[in-house]
Design a protein around this motif. Structure first.
Motif, PDB file in Angstrom:
ATOM      1  N   LEU A   1       0.844  -1.190   0.000  1.00  0.00           N
ATOM      2  CA  LEU A   1       0.000   0.000   0.000  1.00  0.00           C
ATOM      3  C   LEU A   1       0.880   1.241   0.000  1.00  0.00           C
ATOM      4  N   THR A   2       0.635   2.137  -0.947  1.00  0.00           N
ATOM      5  CA  THR A   2       1.261   3.456  -0.957  1.00  0.00           C
ATOM      6  C   THR A   2       0.149   4.490  -0.857  1.00  0.00           C
ATOM      7  N   LEU A   3       0.234   5.337   0.166  1.00  0.00           N
ATOM      8  CA  LEU A   3      -0.811   6.329   0.426  1.00  0.00           C
ATOM      9  C   LEU A   3      -0.167   7.716   0.497  1.00  0.00           C
TER      10      LEU A   3
ATOM     11  N   PHE B   1       2.408  27.707   4.027  1.00  0.00           N
ATOM     12  CA  PHE B   1       2.695  26.478   4.779  1.00  0.00           C
ATOM     13  C   PHE B   1       1.974  25.293   4.143  1.00  0.00           C
ATOM     14  N   SER B   2       2.705  24.190   4.017  1.00  0.00           N
ATOM     15  CA  SER B   2       2.109  22.949   3.508  1.00  0.00           C
ATOM     16  C   SER B   2       2.701  21.760   4.241  1.00  0.00           C
ATOM     17  N   TRP B   3       1.910  20.710   4.278  1.00  0.00           N
ATOM     18  CA  TRP B   3       2.360  19.462   4.938  1.00  0.00           C
ATOM     19  C   TRP B   3       1.838  18.289   4.117  1.00  0.00           C
ATOM     20  N   ARG B   4       2.760  17.507   3.579  1.00  0.00           N
ATOM     21  CA  ARG B   4       2.427  16.334   2.777  1.00  0.00           C
ATOM     22  C   ARG B   4       3.051  15.083   3.398  1.00  0.00           C
ATOM     23  N   SER B   5       2.328  13.973   3.278  1.00  0.00           N
ATOM     24  CA  SER B   5       2.802  12.711   3.865  1.00  0.00           C
ATOM     25  C   SER B   5       2.703  11.592   2.845  1.00  0.00           C
ATOM     26  N   THR B   6       3.612  10.644   2.960  1.00  0.00           N
ATOM     27  CA  THR B   6       3.576   9.426   2.153  1.00  0.00           C
ATOM     28  C   THR B   6       3.818   8.234   3.064  1.00  0.00           C
ATOM     29  N   ILE B   7       2.923   7.269   2.996  1.00  0.00           N
ATOM     30  CA  ILE B   7       3.038   6.053   3.800  1.00  0.00           C
ATOM     31  C   ILE B   7       3.173   4.865   2.857  1.00  0.00           C
ATOM     32  N   ASN B   8       4.179   4.028   3.108  1.00  0.00           N
ATOM     33  CA  ASN B   8       4.355   2.770   2.379  1.00  0.00           C
ATOM     34  C   ASN B   8       4.259   1.628   3.386  1.00  0.00           C
TER      35      ASN B   8
ATOM     36  N   THR C   1       6.450  -4.195   6.902  1.00  0.00           N
ATOM     37  CA  THR C   1       7.443  -3.133   6.782  1.00  0.00           C
ATOM     38  C   THR C   1       6.701  -1.817   6.563  1.00  0.00           C
ATOM     39  N   LEU C   2       7.241  -0.758   7.139  1.00  0.00           N
ATOM     40  CA  LEU C   2       6.572   0.540   7.084  1.00  0.00           C
ATOM     41  C   LEU C   2       7.572   1.631   6.770  1.00  0.00           C
ATOM     42  N   GLY C   3       7.222   2.490   5.824  1.00  0.00           N
ATOM     43  CA  GLY C   3       7.962   3.708   5.557  1.00  0.00           C
ATOM     44  C   GLY C   3       7.022   4.898   5.676  1.00  0.00           C
TER      45      GLY C   3
ATOM     46  N   ILE D   1      11.140  14.550   7.143  1.00  0.00           N
ATOM     47  CA  ILE D   1      11.405  13.526   8.157  1.00  0.00           C
ATOM     48  C   ILE D   1      10.961  12.184   7.603  1.00  0.00           C
ATOM     49  N   PHE D   2      11.888  11.220   7.608  1.00  0.00           N
ATOM     50  CA  PHE D   2      11.567   9.883   7.102  1.00  0.00           C
ATOM     51  C   PHE D   2      11.750   8.868   8.216  1.00  0.00           C
ATOM     52  N   MET D   3      10.722   8.058   8.442  1.00  0.00           N
ATOM     53  CA  MET D   3      10.759   7.004   9.450  1.00  0.00           C
ATOM     54  C   MET D   3      10.580   5.643   8.788  1.00  0.00           C
ATOM     55  N   TYR D   4      11.185   4.638   9.397  1.00  0.00           N
ATOM     56  CA  TYR D   4      11.152   3.291   8.826  1.00  0.00           C
ATOM     57  C   TYR D   4      10.947   2.286   9.949  1.00  0.00           C
TER      58      TYR D   4
END
Length: 324
Positions: free
Chosen positions: A122-124, A134-141, A236-238, A252-255
């Motif tokens: 899943l990529t969201l 100001f902007s805030w964008r997120s990507t979840i894998n 697994t999560l990104g 900021i990238f979390m894994y």
């Protein structure tokens, strides 16, 4: 049918067959090593001996893959992503198998068995805030994957020497199940006495307590090892966040990896290799790690490396922070 808040919705279905030769170059061929010896008048005569046993019948692994996916975008692109579900059927897996010692070799490569592999990806992508300054964008894998051995060299028979078991993933931990430390309680002292009497095994308070799977008061490899868990994470999560304020951007990238087996312990179980301060002493009998020992005693607690077992381990960490 028109839905105003749906921008895109596309369904995909796929099937394919692939081949994979999952071994290193020339690793399935005969290899030679050179040595030297004195022969006749020559001080050194070089000769070659085979070091590996080639399997001339080895072939490619074959995988049949089925995939169903959907691409979507809603709320004028505020939320978009891709979701895929897959299932793979692999035949002729290449494994290293043990050979009889009479052959002169210890192992070789061979096609054997069948493995099923299934999961989802899943990529969201989300636009959480989108203002002028100001902007805030997120990507979840997020990914999930589980494989299971269906058949092996002898059909439905496990290959214990290679660590392969029917109905389980290809990478598992097979060993001793532990459950804390021996204490000086009356119940534990009585149990330790039975291990000494029936199994000729000596334990002391502060040593690793191993589960006696067959109840014969003797811990041995043939009767007391079990499959403790799978070594590869199921999930697994990104997670990436991009925050912009005027011309300044913070990323900021979390894994993370979740749901897999791991273990830890005292390693050599000597005082100078003990990893944690929370070890067993007369003043700390509710400790997490076994008592430190030295010299001859260091070999007594042979299960020290199996002390702490986490069947469903997981972690999430910040891998990268950038500001520019």
């Amino acid at each position: 049918m028109h839905v105003s808040w749906v921008d895109q919705l596309k369904l995909r279905v796929g099937w394919g067959r692939t081949g994979n030769y999952s071994v290193g170059a020339y690793s399935s061929k005969d290899t030679l090593s050179s040595s030297a010896t004195t022969f006749g008048e020559k001080a050194y005569t070089f000769y070659y001996t085979p070091t590996t046993f080639a399997n001339q019948a080895i072939g490619w692994e074959t995988t049949d893959a089925v995939n169903v996916g959907v691409d979507f975008s809603v709320l004028k692109g505020r939320i978009s992503g891709v979701f895929d579900v897959y299932k793979n059927f692999t035949h002729g897996m290449i494994f290293t198998v043990t050979l009889p010692s009479a052959s002169g070799f210890t192992e070789t490569k061979q096609n054997l068995g069948q493995i099923n592999n299934q999961g989802f990806d899943l990529t969201l992508n989300t636009v959480n805030i989108n203002k002028r300054d100001f902007s805030w964008r997120s990507t979840i894998n997020l990914g999930f994957n589980r494989n299971k051995i269906i058949e092996l060299q002898n059909g439905k028979e496990d290959m214990l020497s290679s660590g392969l078991f029917i109905g389980y993933p290809t990478s598992v931990t097979y060993g001793y199940e532990t459950y804390g430390l021996w204490s000086d309680s009356a119940a534990d002292m009585a149990e330790m006495a039975l291990f000494k009497e029936k199994g000729n095994q000596t334990y002391h308070p502060g040593m690793t307590k191993v589960k006696d799977q067959n109840g014969d008061y003797k811990i041995d490899a043939n009767n007391d090892r079990v499959i403790l868990g799978h070594n590869n994470p199921l999930y697994t999560l990104g997670f990436n966040n991009n925050l912009r304020w005027k011309n300044l951007t913070l990323e900021i990238f979390m894994y993370g990896r979740f749901d897999y087996f791991t273990r830890t312990g005292n390693s050599a179980n000597t005082a100078w290799t003990t990893r944690m301060y929370d070890y067993y002493t007369d003043d700390n009998k509710n400790a997490k790690y076994g008592r430190p020992s030295f010299g001859i005693e260091s070999s007594e607690d042979q299960w020290a490396g199996w002390q702490i077992q986490i069947p469903h381990a997981g972690w999430l960490k910040v891998r990268q922070i950038s500001l520019g």
